[in-house]
Design a protein around this motif. Structure first.
Motif, PDB file in Angstrom:
ATOM      1  N   LEU A   1     -14.686  38.852  -5.294  1.00 22.85           N
ATOM      2  CA  LEU A   1     -15.342  40.147  -5.491  1.00 22.85           C
ATOM      3  C   LEU A   1     -16.837  39.945  -5.767  1.00 22.85           C
ATOM      4  CD1 LEU A   1     -14.489  43.092  -5.464  1.00 22.85           C
ATOM      5  CD2 LEU A   1     -13.929  42.923  -7.893  1.00 22.85           C
ATOM      6  N   MET A   2     -17.163  38.996  -6.631  1.00 21.77           N
ATOM      7  CA  MET A   2     -18.571  38.704  -6.938  1.00 21.77           C
ATOM      8  C   MET A   2     -19.283  38.141  -5.701  1.00 21.77           C
ATOM      9  SD  MET A   2     -21.070  38.823  -9.045  1.00 21.77           S
ATOM     10  CE  MET A   2     -20.878  38.701 -10.829  1.00 21.77           C
ATOM     11  N   ALA A   3     -18.595  37.259  -4.971  1.00 22.87           N
ATOM     12  CA  ALA A   3     -19.177  36.700  -3.745  1.00 22.87           C
ATOM     13  C   ALA A   3     -19.475  37.820  -2.746  1.00 22.87           C
ATOM     14  CB  ALA A   3     -18.226  35.674  -3.129  1.00 22.87           C
ATOM     15  N   GLY A   4     -18.556  38.783  -2.637  1.00 30.20           N
ATOM     16  CA  GLY A   4     -18.743  39.917  -1.730  1.00 30.20           C
ATOM     17  C   GLY A   4     -19.936  40.775  -2.127  1.00 30.20           C
ATOM     18  N   ALA A   5     -20.142  40.937  -3.445  1.00 31.60           N
ATOM     19  CA  ALA A   5     -21.283  41.732  -3.924  1.00 31.60           C
ATOM     20  C   ALA A   5     -22.604  41.058  -3.567  1.00 31.60           C
ATOM     21  CB  ALA A   5     -21.181  41.937  -5.436  1.00 31.60           C
ATOM     22  N   VAL A   6     -22.671  39.741  -3.782  1.00 29.45           N
ATOM     23  CA  VAL A   6     -23.900  38.994  -3.474  1.00 29.45           C
ATOM     24  C   VAL A   6     -24.159  38.990  -1.963  1.00 29.45           C
ATOM     25  CG1 VAL A   6     -25.019  36.718  -3.537  1.00 29.45           C
ATOM     26  CG2 VAL A   6     -23.751  37.543  -5.539  1.00 29.45           C
ATOM     27  N   MET A   7     -23.107  38.747  -1.200  1.00 25.24           N
ATOM     28  CA  MET A   7     -23.252  38.700   0.253  1.00 25.24           C
ATOM     29  C   MET A   7     -23.654  40.075   0.810  1.00 25.24           C
ATOM     30  SD  MET A   7     -20.618  36.748   2.661  1.00 25.24           S
ATOM     31  CE  MET A   7     -20.535  37.074   4.388  1.00 25.24           C
TER      32      MET A   7
ATOM     33  N   GLN B   1     -15.176  36.863 -16.440  1.00 31.37           N
ATOM     34  CA  GLN B   1     -13.843  36.790 -15.819  1.00 31.37           C
ATOM     35  C   GLN B   1     -13.693  37.795 -14.675  1.00 31.37           C
ATOM     36  OE1 GLN B   1     -10.855  36.572 -19.073  1.00 31.37           O
ATOM     37  NE2 GLN B   1     -11.270  34.399 -18.781  1.00 31.37           N
ATOM     38  N   ILE B   2     -14.712  37.807 -13.825  1.00 32.12           N
ATOM     39  CA  ILE B   2     -14.689  38.649 -12.621  1.00 32.12           C
ATOM     40  C   ILE B   2     -14.114  37.820 -11.482  1.00 32.12           C
ATOM     41  CG2 ILE B   2     -16.147  39.842 -10.911  1.00 32.12           C
ATOM     42  CD1 ILE B   2     -18.138  40.399 -13.181  1.00 32.12           C
ATOM     43  N   ASP B   3     -13.293  38.447 -10.656  1.00 33.65           N
ATOM     44  CA  ASP B   3     -12.718  37.768  -9.500  1.00 33.65           C
ATOM     45  C   ASP B   3     -13.835  37.168  -8.629  1.00 33.65           C
ATOM     46  OD1 ASP B   3     -11.748  38.452  -6.333  1.00 33.65           O
ATOM     47  OD2 ASP B   3     -10.353  37.340  -7.600  1.00 33.65           O
TER      48      ASP B   3
ATOM     49  N   GLY C   1     -14.668  43.315 -16.017  1.00 35.69           N
ATOM     50  CA  GLY C   1     -15.291  42.312 -16.883  1.00 35.69           C
ATOM     51  C   GLY C   1     -16.671  42.720 -17.346  1.00 35.69           C
ATOM     52  N   GLN C   2     -17.076  42.118 -18.436  1.00 34.90           N
ATOM     53  CA  GLN C   2     -18.359  42.434 -19.046  1.00 34.90           C
ATOM     54  C   GLN C   2     -18.867  41.175 -19.732  1.00 34.90           C
ATOM     55  OE1 GLN C   2     -18.248  46.125 -21.165  1.00 34.90           O
ATOM     56  NE2 GLN C   2     -20.012  45.640 -22.425  1.00 34.90           N
ATOM     57  N   ALA C   3     -20.162  40.924 -19.639  1.00 34.82           N
ATOM     58  CA  ALA C   3     -20.726  39.756 -20.308  1.00 34.82           C
ATOM     59  C   ALA C   3     -22.177  40.043 -20.653  1.00 34.82           C
ATOM     60  CB  ALA C   3     -20.655  38.533 -19.387  1.00 34.82           C
ATOM     61  N   GLU C   4     -22.573  39.615 -21.849  1.00 38.98           N
ATOM     62  CA  GLU C   4     -23.972  39.738 -22.238  1.00 38.98           C
ATOM     63  C   GLU C   4     -24.744  38.598 -21.588  1.00 38.98           C
ATOM     64  OE1 GLU C   4     -25.472  42.154 -23.784  1.00 38.98           O
ATOM     65  OE2 GLU C   4     -23.617  43.250 -24.130  1.00 38.98           O
ATOM     66  N   LEU C   5     -25.737  38.940 -20.772  1.00 38.26           N
ATOM     67  CA  LEU C   5     -26.517  37.902 -20.094  1.00 38.26           C
ATOM     68  C   LEU C   5     -27.596  37.361 -21.024  1.00 38.26           C
ATOM     69  CD1 LEU C   5     -26.964  39.615 -16.615  1.00 38.26           C
ATOM     70  CD2 LEU C   5     -25.268  37.930 -17.270  1.00 38.26           C
TER      71      LEU C   5
ATOM     72  N   PRO D   1     -25.306  30.720  -7.328  1.00 43.23           N
ATOM     73  CA  PRO D   1     -24.943  29.887  -8.487  1.00 43.23           C
ATOM     74  C   PRO D   1     -25.004  30.655  -9.812  1.00 43.23           C
ATOM     75  CG  PRO D   1     -26.479  28.725  -7.051  1.00 43.23           C
ATOM     76  CD  PRO D   1     -26.426  30.139  -6.565  1.00 43.23           C
ATOM     77  N   ILE D   2     -25.990  31.563  -9.943  1.00 40.73           N
ATOM     78  CA  ILE D   2     -26.101  32.376 -11.164  1.00 40.73           C
ATOM     79  C   ILE D   2     -24.933  33.355 -11.224  1.00 40.73           C
ATOM     80  CG2 ILE D   2     -27.548  34.047 -12.398  1.00 40.73           C
ATOM     81  CD1 ILE D   2     -29.940  32.756 -10.776  1.00 40.73           C
ATOM     82  N   ALA D   3     -24.635  33.976 -10.075  1.00 41.40           N
ATOM     83  CA  ALA D   3     -23.521  34.931 -10.017  1.00 41.40           C
ATOM     84  C   ALA D   3     -22.196  34.260 -10.364  1.00 41.40           C
ATOM     85  CB  ALA D   3     -23.444  35.548  -8.613  1.00 41.40           C
ATOM     86  N   LEU D   4     -22.035  33.009  -9.941  1.00 38.57           N
ATOM     87  CA  LEU D   4     -20.812  32.260 -10.257  1.00 38.57           C
ATOM     88  C   LEU D   4     -20.667  32.072 -11.759  1.00 38.57           C
ATOM     89  CD1 LEU D   4     -18.345  30.510  -9.413  1.00 38.57           C
ATOM     90  CD2 LEU D   4     -19.924  28.573  -9.204  1.00 38.57           C
ATOM     91  N   GLY D   5     -21.760  31.690 -12.415  1.00 41.14           N
ATOM     92  CA  GLY D   5     -21.735  31.516 -13.872  1.00 41.14           C
ATOM     93  C   GLY D   5     -21.394  32.807 -14.604  1.00 41.14           C
ATOM     94  N   VAL D   6     -21.980  33.917 -14.144  1.00 39.14           N
ATOM     95  CA  VAL D   6     -21.719  35.225 -14.759  1.00 39.14           C
ATOM     96  C   VAL D   6     -20.266  35.649 -14.520  1.00 39.14           C
ATOM     97  CG1 VAL D   6     -22.307  37.685 -14.663  1.00 39.14           C
ATOM     98  CG2 VAL D   6     -24.122  35.963 -14.668  1.00 39.14           C
ATOM     99  N   ALA D   7     -19.752  35.396 -13.302  1.00 40.09           N
ATOM    100  CA  ALA D   7     -18.362  35.736 -12.980  1.00 40.09           C
ATOM    101  C   ALA D   7     -17.406  34.966 -13.883  1.00 40.09           C
ATOM    102  CB  ALA D   7     -18.070  35.423 -11.510  1.00 40.09           C
ATOM    103  N   ASP D   8     -17.734  33.713 -14.149  1.00 34.87           N
ATOM    104  CA  ASP D   8     -16.943  32.896 -15.078  1.00 34.87           C
ATOM    105  C   ASP D   8     -16.930  33.512 -16.469  1.00 34.87           C
ATOM    106  OD1 ASP D   8     -15.593  30.786 -14.010  1.00 34.87           O
ATOM    107  OD2 ASP D   8     -17.311  29.423 -14.009  1.00 34.87           O
TER     108      ASP D   8
END
Length: 445
Positions: A166-172, A161-163, A227-231, A151-158
């Motif tokens: 791709l983010m799901a694959g990184a977490v998995m 703007q990361i695919d 993509g890049q985002a300040e957490l 759920p955190i990774a989903l928010g960061v991907a949003d």
């Protein structure tokens, strides 16, 4: 699975018929999964509990037995009561209790927060791979890791703007790295107990495969990074991470696994008692909840142990071993190195095929454990090596099947198809290539 002298001394000649109960179990389990999948049911392969699917198989094994009914039941009970099976089940209970208490006392949230605080904003994909890897190694569960991190990774991907895939694959990828390596993972427990080796030895053996594969995976996600985002700043509570770090250090140091897990439970409980409104009664309830979470794999391990004893007594496991022996002989006329290599590839193949059928890496290790142990003993493969090969190839397949629980959970979190999720589970693909290369080319002492 049991490997008792009691049953093996009375084993019948190799017999394909004795394997019919196992085929019935797999047929029911897979058949139900395929049926529910065709009906569009979520988590299709988990609708028919494995402990129910195995009951007709046990009844068939008792019917097929050439022993008298009372003797057959004694063989079945001896398989359930084998020391390996009982030890495995006790470790499951302690691992479940630790995971439940650590989660209830904020250990999971604290570990995620610590990881997030360490990710540079331009390395989000490899960063989430590392976080998931660390948390899964500490927690011993890929499913728990995905539930906590996705759920955190989903928010960061949003935000960045990361695919999604791709983010799901990184977490998995990270979750399966940890599940394979962790000393409190049920796959590790099953692999070490069936092969008769120490946790620390299997852990060190696994590192030979996992380190190069994880470095290559990290590089792949750095290259793919988009993509890049300040957490947002994280509130880090280091005290709550201490139980995880402690069990990792103690386990690698070689302390008895029962002691390690008991200390982990007490430490996790103590952090709750001293840092939050957490009482002794709640501590007890959480331990019990952890026991309950392990119920299915606990019961299944016992029933598979009994079924294995019946199949061993009737010559079923001898039949499988003979078939694999023939394959090994075909590919390797030599003794020593080549024979050892062929046996390891045989183990890898049988656990991979079983896992593709049952969609559960722990079940596949429990089901194939005896056959792998027999191969290892005949061809001079060390127990730590056999345990490592079993766990690695079960986890590889688990991360690449779109109907596995991990793919289904992360796909539902990210609202993508399970196929899209597994297509970016790069760690499993890279680990497969690395593991096969190491099995083929590494010198054995």
């Amino acid at each position: 699975m049991s490997h008792s002298a009691q049953t093996s001394s009375q084993s019948s000649p190799a017999s394909f018929i004795a394997l019919l109960p196992l085929l019935v179990f797999l047929g029911l389990f897979i058949g139900a999964g395929v049926y529910f999948q065709s009906q569009g049911v979520d988590f299709a392969f988990y609708q028919l509990p494995s402990v129910i699917a195995i009951l007709p198989a046990i009844i068939l094994a008792l019917v097929l037995s050439k022993q008298k009914l009372n003797q057959s039941i004694d063989t079945f009970i001896a398989g359930i009561g084998h020391s390996n099976i009982i030890a495995m089940c006790l470790i499951y209970l302690l691992a479940g209790a630790f995971a439940a208490v650590a989660k209830a006392t904020g250990g999971v949230d604290a570990t995620v927060a610590l990881g997030l605080s360490l990710i540079p904003s331009n390395l989000l994909l490899p960063g989430f791979f590392v976080i998931a890897a660390f948390i899964a190694t500490a927690m011993g569960t890929s499913m728990g890791t995905i539930a906590a991190v996705a759920p955190i990774a989903l928010g960061v991907a949003d935000q960045a703007q990361i695919d999604y895939a791709l983010m799901a694959g990184a977490v998995m990828s990270g979750a399966l790295f940890g599940d394979n390596l962790s000393i409190i993972s049920d796959t590790t427990i099953a692999a070490t107990r069936t092969q008769g080796c120490d946790m620390k030895d299997k852990f060190r053996e696994n590192l030979i495969f996992a380190i190069p594969a994880s470095v290559l995976t990290f590089i792949a996600f750095v290259i793919a990074g988009q993509g890049q985002a300040e957490l947002a700043p994280q509130n880090i509570d280091l005290i709550k991470v201490i139980p995880y770090l402690t069990i990792l250090i103690l386990a690698v140091a070689g302390l008895n696994v029962f002691v390690v897990l008991t200390l982990g439970i007490l430490l996790a409980g103590a952090t709750g008692l001293f840092t939050m409104d957490y009482g002794v009664i709640q501590f007890g309830k959480d331990i019990y909840a952890g026991f309950s979470n392990m119920q299915e794999i606990f019961i299944l391990s016992m029933l598979v142990g009994g079924l294995a004893a019946l199949m061993q007594q009737q010559g079923g496991l001898a039949f499988v071993s003979k078939q694999i022996e023939k394959l090994i002989a075909r590919f390797s006329k030599a003794r020593g190195e080549a024979s050892c290599r062929a046996a390891e590839l045989g183990m890898a193949g049988i656990v991979a095929v079983t896992n593709a059928c049952v969609a559960n890496n722990t079940v596949s290790i429990v089901v194939t454990g005896d056959i792998a142990k027999d191969l290892a003993e005949k061809h001079g493969v060390s127990p730590k090596r056999a345990a490592s090969v079993l766990d690695i190839f079960a986890c590889i397949v688990q991360g690449l099947i779109p109907y596995g629980a991990q793919a289904l959970l992360i796909a539902s979190t990210f609202s993508i198809t399970p196929l899209a999720a597994v297509s970016y589970a790069w760690y499993c693909m890279i680990l497969a290539a690395v593991a096969i290369a190491i099995v083929i080319f590494r010198k054995r002492h």
